[in-house]
Design a protein around this motif. Structure first.
Motif, PDB file in Angstrom:
ATOM      1  N   ALA A  69      33.173   4.323 -28.102  1.00 25.90           N
ATOM      2  CA  ALA A  69      33.802   5.258 -27.178  1.00 25.90           C
ATOM      3  C   ALA A  69      32.756   6.145 -26.497  1.00 25.90           C
ATOM      4  CB  ALA A  69      34.821   6.119 -27.918  1.00 25.90           C
ATOM      5  N   GLU A  70      31.744   6.562 -27.257  1.00 24.06           N
ATOM      6  CA  GLU A  70      30.680   7.394 -26.679  1.00 24.06           C
ATOM      7  C   GLU A  70      29.863   6.602 -25.665  1.00 24.06           C
ATOM      8  OE1 GLU A  70      27.130  10.417 -28.169  1.00 24.06           O
ATOM      9  OE2 GLU A  70      28.447   9.422 -29.618  1.00 24.06           O
TER      10      GLU A  70
ATOM     11  N   ALA B  10      36.177   0.801 -21.205  1.00 20.93           N
ATOM     12  CA  ALA B  10      36.397   1.167 -22.601  1.00 20.93           C
ATOM     13  C   ALA B  10      37.001   0.054 -23.448  1.00 20.93           C
ATOM     14  CB  ALA B  10      37.283   2.418 -22.677  1.00 20.93           C
TER      15      ALA B  10
ATOM     16  N   GLN C  87      29.920   4.625 -18.437  1.00 24.98           N
ATOM     17  CA  GLN C  87      31.051   4.286 -17.574  1.00 24.98           C
ATOM     18  C   GLN C  87      31.443   2.820 -17.706  1.00 24.98           C
ATOM     19  OE1 GLN C  87      32.565   6.831 -15.962  1.00 24.98           O
ATOM     20  NE2 GLN C  87      31.000   8.044 -17.004  1.00 24.98           N
TER      21      GLN C  87
ATOM     22  N   GLU D 283      31.717   6.370 -22.522  1.00 27.00           N
ATOM     23  CA  GLU D 283      31.728   7.639 -21.788  1.00 27.00           C
ATOM     24  C   GLU D 283      30.441   7.860 -21.008  1.00 27.00           C
ATOM     25  OE1 GLU D 283      32.194  12.439 -22.697  1.00 27.00           O
ATOM     26  OE2 GLU D 283      32.613  10.956 -24.265  1.00 27.00           O
TER      27      GLU D 283
END
Length: 327
Positions: free
Chosen positions: A171-172, A181, A178, A175
């Motif tokens: 998830a990081e 996900a 970009q 983030e």
């Protein structure tokens, strides 16, 4: 409640992967009985759990007599007890009447049944033969059963921890880079085999839950079974064959060990020999699981290092502004 056809009951109640003894010798009997029980009685899963314990104690009483006919009777009663033990969870899944207390009760009663039957079986043989080796064998059976379930629980916790950390790292990465996900999250999932291994067999419901069907994204290469598969190239072929028949790859787990000691050994009249062979098989498969876990943790660390480097490279360095003061 309306009870669905047998095929639907099988789909709802039978695990996607289970011990070969359960798949081949128990489910064909237990699942139809569960459907009949749900349709024609008001019996609850907890009541079936208690009935399984009572039959287990009955099997122990037979084992304690020591004679071969009593051993055969004990083996038959023990198998009936195990069928009931499988029925309580199936009935809970079919009717929705399961509970956390029921899961605890089932687990504790299983351990009590193994303890009492081991003492009765080996004690009966000691009383009949005077061979003290049977006393040590009883201790070995109880120890191996305890070790199996403690080890399985700890492996499950370790794999859950790795899975959580990989998902958080994915998830990081998504983030800061970009990246899509869902694709990154898919790459972070530990494979279905790893999850099932945690409590191999779903012998306990602790490890139950939906399994990830998506393959890991090869671009990120985060698959915690890579090292094991590279070392054992035929593993996936064997695994796929067993999965197609709902059988776990852990072919000698706690269930098979119990069935060998309390059913096969009494029926063939070779308590000591069968128990020793079954114990060796259980230990070997446990060592294989531990070895696979060790390789998985190495793959996990490499994956986490890859995530950390990706995050570090994608994170801009803070700009340092130095101010000068004219005098």
């Amino acid at each position: 409640m309306d009870i669905p056809p047998l095929a639907e009951v099988r789909r709802r109640t039978e695990k996607k992967r289970d011990a070969w003894w359960t798949v081949l010798l128990v489910d064909p009997v237990a699942t139809p009985l569960v459907r009949w029980t749900a349709k024609w009685t008001r019996v609850t899963p907890n009541q079936i759990t208690w009935a399984a314990l009572v039959l287990g104690l009955g099997a122990a009483a037979c084992f304690a007599q020591g004679g071969w006919l009593w051993l055969v009777a004990g083996a038959i009663v023990y198998h009936c007890s195990f069928i009931l033990d499988c029925m309580d969870g199936k009935l809970a899944r079919l009717t929705g009447n399961g509970s956390e207390f029921g899961a605890w009760l089932d687990y504790v009663f299983d351990r009590i049944r193994v303890l009492v039957c081991a003492i009765a079986l080996m004690g009966g043989q000691y009383h009949r033969t005077g061979d003290v080796s049977y006393i040590w064998l009883a201790l070995a059976v109880v120890f191996l059963d305890m070790l199996r379930y403690i080890d399985a629980l700890q492996i499950y916790k370790v794999r859950q921890g790795m899975r959580t950390k990989l998902q958080q790292a994915a998830a990081e990465v998504a983030e800061v880079t970009q990246a899509p996900a869902p694709r990154v999250a898919a790459a972070a999932r530990i494979t279905a085999e790893a999850k099932d291994e945690a409590l191999e067999a779903g012998e306990e419901e602790t490890a139950a839950g939906p399994r990830a069907e998506e393959p890991a994204a090869p671009a990120l290469g985060v698959v915690t079974q890579q090292s094991f598969v590279r070392r054992f190239t035929r593993y996936n072929r064997i695994r796929d064959f067993l999965i197609a028949h709902r059988i776990r790859t852990h072919l000698v787990s706690g269930i098979e060990f119990q069935m060998a000691v309390f059913i096969i050994a009494p029926l063939v009249g070779a308590i000591m020999g069968v128990t020793i062979v079954a114990g060796i098989g259980l230990v070997l498969f446990e060592l294989a699981i531990i070895y696979k876990l060790m390789l998985s943790t190495r793959d996990f660390e490499r994956a986490m290092d890859s995530y950390r480097r990706t995050i570090a490279e994608a994170t801009p360095e803070p700009v340092t502004v130095s101010a000068s003061v004219d005098g």
